[in-house]
Design an enzyme around this catalytic site. Structure first.
Site: not given
Ligand code: CO
Length: 201
Positions: A42, A44, A46, A98, A101
């Site tokens: 992803c 993302d 993080r 994750h 999400c």
């Molecule tokens: Co995500």
């Protein structure tokens, strides 16, 4: 703040640190890349691929998009997979989702988010395929399970690409893995969705 000088300062410090630890770090990497892993994760911020598995530059070939999707017609993702398999000869493809999400959450919301809703439709499809498992669960539990089911679905999608099918037919040793990462403790979990041949799909 026109030129983001602080980022260039950080870059100089990082490069110096790498050279201090290993004087030929960059000269060795500049010769070629030889990663053993393709990471599909992803976007993302993080969930940074290399850091999570504590591997240096050169070790992981990476593709990231919102909600780690492998869409049958996504030329970007397919090109990454083809290059990783045919040219780099990676041994492992890891689809890593994750919990928490935002893409998965947004896909399940009723409100509109604009263009991205077309991308998130793929997650609605994963929901639709698995509605009997998901319906009736509490919201958080449902979203967590959907994050896992989405990884499994994308593992299957990787395996069904012409790229993987061809590589396996030609005898390549190639395993596709499904993992999920927990943002709240930094721990990875293997979803036991490992596939090493067309028969296992
Ligand atoms: Co995500």
């Amino acid at each position: 703040m026109k030129n983001l000088k602080h980022l260039f300062d950080r870059n100089l410090a990082w490069a110096a640190e790498c050279r201090q630890e290993n004087p030929d770090f960059f000269s060795r990497l500049s010769q070629q890349q030889d990663p053993e892993y393709l990471w599909i994760g992803c976007s993302d911020s993080r969930v940074p691929a290399n850091q999570i598995v504590n591997l240096p530059p050169g070790a992981v070939f990476v593709h990231r998009n919102i909600a780690n999707l492998v869409v049958h017609t996504d030329l970007n993702c397919l090109s990454v997979i083809q290059f990783a398999v045919d040219v780099l000869k990676v041994k492992h493809i890891i689809v890593c989702g994750h919990y928490g999400c935002g893409g998965i959450e947004a896909a399940m919301e009723k409100r509109e988010h604009g263009l991205i809703d077309n991308w998130l439709r793929h997650i609605r499809d994963v929901y639709r395929f698995n509605a009997d498992q998901l319906d009736g669960l509490a919201q958080e539990e449902m979203l967590n399970l959907l994050c896992e089911l989405n990884v499994r679905e994308q593992v299957t999608n990787v395996c069904n690409t012409t790229i993987l099918q061809k590589a396996w037919k030609e005898g390549a040793e190639l395993t596709v893995h499904g993992w999920i990462y927990n943002i709240s403790d930094g721990i990875l979990k293997d979803l036991d969705a490992c596939i090493s041949s067309p028969q296992e799909i």
